[in-house]
Design a protein around this motif. Structure first.
Motif: not given
Length: 625
Positions: A70-72, A254-255, A260-263
């Motif tokens: 989610p952070y790269g 929320a979520f 972020a992980r999916l993107r």
């Protein structure tokens, strides 16, 4: 600790062998098109070649998806390149002599200042530097300008100043890191690296008229140039391509982490080969069929060896391995890549010691390539349990590779020297010596034809002499324990050795730089003859960059750079005169600030020495009182 070959599947080898037979050369590509016809065949399945460019991209994406969060990358956003250059202590190559007694062993080192003025790892393999000598011509890089000097007279005389620009016409940033060169056949090849380390420019300069040099080619390639070597008239540049810079999301609302992980995973799926391979003008410089993909889960990225003759710089040969590693060692006829995880951090220059060495990572795969002209052929691979700190930890003699390894999660708490031989397509263990410096860190290695000198440190400095005359049965001959430690070792003939490093208390607290003189006449009982200490908070420049050490054998004088404090606020040349087993020292203050790291002492064929500092190029009087 043990060495083992990598277990590989049979199907990949069989299919490649059926398709193309044996012995195709890796590294003839010029771009990112489909594999050559027929595709190259590798020596075994430790490295494989994708069937198509689509499959090659898929191999990068599949490995990358496991590392994005989610952070790269790795849960955090990656800033700049990771990795660092190698250095620790010099070595050599050629065939070893037969088994001899400890007192009569051939202690020949081929690592010394060569005719270009650079203190190199291998005689016959020149390395890039900020200063080079070619006959009566001295060249140096300074702030993006190539300066040419005539050194035939009483003192250096400036002939020309040539700005070195990249292919887009903007000035190459050549301070930290980069701005180094090699010289061959009247041409200089200059390497410069951008501020962010994401691109490097290779500039070829014609020196046929040194009063008016001309730039004949300037090529900017994505990636960081981490090593430059010259074999005859072939220049080889190792380029590291780290994880792509992508516009990663960070969690919010929320979520947030899930979105972020999916993107971020979507961004990875949308990458192209231009994101993973080194490129020129946006196009991959390596053909898909010239990229070898490791079988093991190694550091993600690409390490490329680009080779060319400066007489025709636009004609390039490339060889790539789909892993990011800065531990590349060149002998006269081999290239070895130790696929270790690069450390986080920045580097000061090409071929300097990293601020952080590779941490414990269990095992280190090693890939061997044979060099022939501008081509490289994959010949063998293996895997050593333990850590390989840098290129100075490796040395080749004929087809035998010797490696000094530190402890890892797969080993005991000691250092080892391992000899490997090529057995078909595998690097297999031939012999080993273990338990060198239990609970201690390996700080330097010096390789000779049939000898290794290894230094470790924790509280005292054990210096080990290891007989390598029989690669299948290396043995510890003798050791010496003294306070302090050597970070760089240099031979002074067959019976003397000088070590540049740190003085330390018996409790292991460092007290400043020191030079130590050793007698290795009797390898069963090495002795320390003399020590010169430089005072609190001083640093020996050769510890980070061996190019800041110069040995003048005819005068029995060693010239080395010593600085005050970690920031190098003041730099001196230490003139160490050797006689009758002792050293006398004279300190000459020469530079201040960050320019201390660029100080060089360049020996000329005439016997004179040139001092290169940040602003000046002058004669240096070795004998002055």
């Amino acid at each position: 600790m043990r060495i083992r070959t990598i277990t590989t599947g049979v199907a990949a080898v069989t299919s490649l062998a059926v398709a193309v037979g044996v012995g195709y050369v890796v590294g003839n590509g010029q771009g990112g098109g489909p594999p050559a016809s027929p595709p190259i065949r590798l020596a075994n399945a430790d490295l494989t070649v994708a069937a198509s460019c689509e499959d090659l991209l898929a191999s990068y994406v599949d490995r990358a998806l496991e590392q994005v969060g989610p952070y790269g990358w790795g849960g955090v956003i990656a800033y700049g390149d990771v990795g660092a250059m190698d250095a620790a202590s010099p070595q050599a190559s050629e065939s070893a002599a037969g088994s001899m007694s400890a007192r009569t062993m051939v202690k020949t080192s081929r690592s010394e200042s060569n005719e270009s003025g650079t203190n190199v790892q291998e005689v016959g393999v020149d390395e890039s530097d900020v200063v080079k000598v070619a006959g009566s011509l001295l060249l140096r890089m300074r702030d993006g300008v190539l300066l040419a000097y005539d050194v035939a007279g009483d003192g250096p005389r400036l002939l020309s100043s040539t700005p070195v620009d990249d292919a887009r016409g903007s000035s190459v940033w050549v301070g930290d890191p980069g701005g180094e060169m090699v010289v061959v056949d009247g041409r200089a090849v200059v390497l410069g690296t951008s501020d962010d380390g994401r691109s490097s420019t290779i500039t070829t300069v014609d020196l046929s008229d040194p009063t008016s040099p001309s730039v004949v080619d300037a090529t900017t390639i994505s990636g960081r140039a981490s090593a430059v070597r010259l074999h005859g008239d072939v220049v080889r540049v190792v380029v590291q391509s780290a994880l792509p810079e992508l516009d990663f999301s960070v969690p919010s609302g929320a979520f947030g982490e899930l979105r972020a992980r999916l993107r971020n995973r979507g961004l990875v799926r949308d990458t192209t080969l231009a994101d993973w391979l080194p490129t020129v003008d946006g196009a991959p410089v390596v053909d898909c069929g010239d990229v070898a993909v490791p079988d093991d889960d190694l550091a993600l990225g690409t390490t490329t060896v680009l080779a060319f003759d400066p007489a025709d710089p636009s004609s390039r040969s490339t060889t790539a391995v789909a892993t990011d590693s800065d531990i590349s060692y060149f002998s006269t006829d081999r290239f070895y890549l130790a696929a270790a995880q690069p450390p986080w951090g920045w580097v000061d220059c090409i071929d300097c010691r990293p601020a952080q060495t590779t941490g414990p990572s269990g095992t280190t795969p090693v890939f061997a390539f044979a060099l022939d002209g501008a081509d490289a052929t994959y010949v063998a691979s293996g895997e050593v349990e333990g850590t390989v700190a840098d290129r100075w930890s490796m040395d080749a003699v004929g087809s035998s590779l010797r490696v000094a390894v530190g402890p890892s999660s797969e080993t005991g708490n000691y250092n080892s020297v391992v000899t490997l031989r090529e057995d078909g397509s595998s690097l297999v263990e031939d012999g080993r010596v273990d338990r060198l410096g239990v609970d201690e860190q390996l700080t330097s290695v010096r390789w000779f034809d049939d000898l290794a000198i290894v230094v470790t440190f924790r509280q005292t400095d054990p210096l080990y002499a290891i007989d390598l005359s029989d690669p299948s049965a290396p043995r510890l001959l003798g050791e010496l324990e003294i306070p302090g430690f050597s970070e760089y070792l240099h031979p002074l003939g067959e019976h003397r050795l000088i070590g540049m490093g740190q003085d330390a208390s018996l409790q292991g607290v460092t007290r400043g730089a020191q030079a130590a003189l050793f007698d290795v006449t009797d390898l069963t009982r090495p002795r320390q003859l003399d020590v010169v200490t430089y005072g609190a908070e001083t640093q020996a420049g050769a510890a980070a960059d061996p190019r800041q050490f110069t040995w003048l054998p005819d005068q029995r004088v060693a010239l080395t750079v010593v600085s005050e404090g970690w920031t190098g606020t003041t730099g001196w040349v230490s003139v160490l005169s050797l006689a009758d087993g002792s050293m006398t020292n004279r300190m000459v203050e020469v530079e201040h600030g960050t320019d201390v790291e660029d100080v060089r002492l360049v020996p000329l064929a005439s016997g004179a020495v040139v001092l290169v500092t940040g602003e000046d190029v002058t004669s240096f009087d070795v004998t002055a009182g």
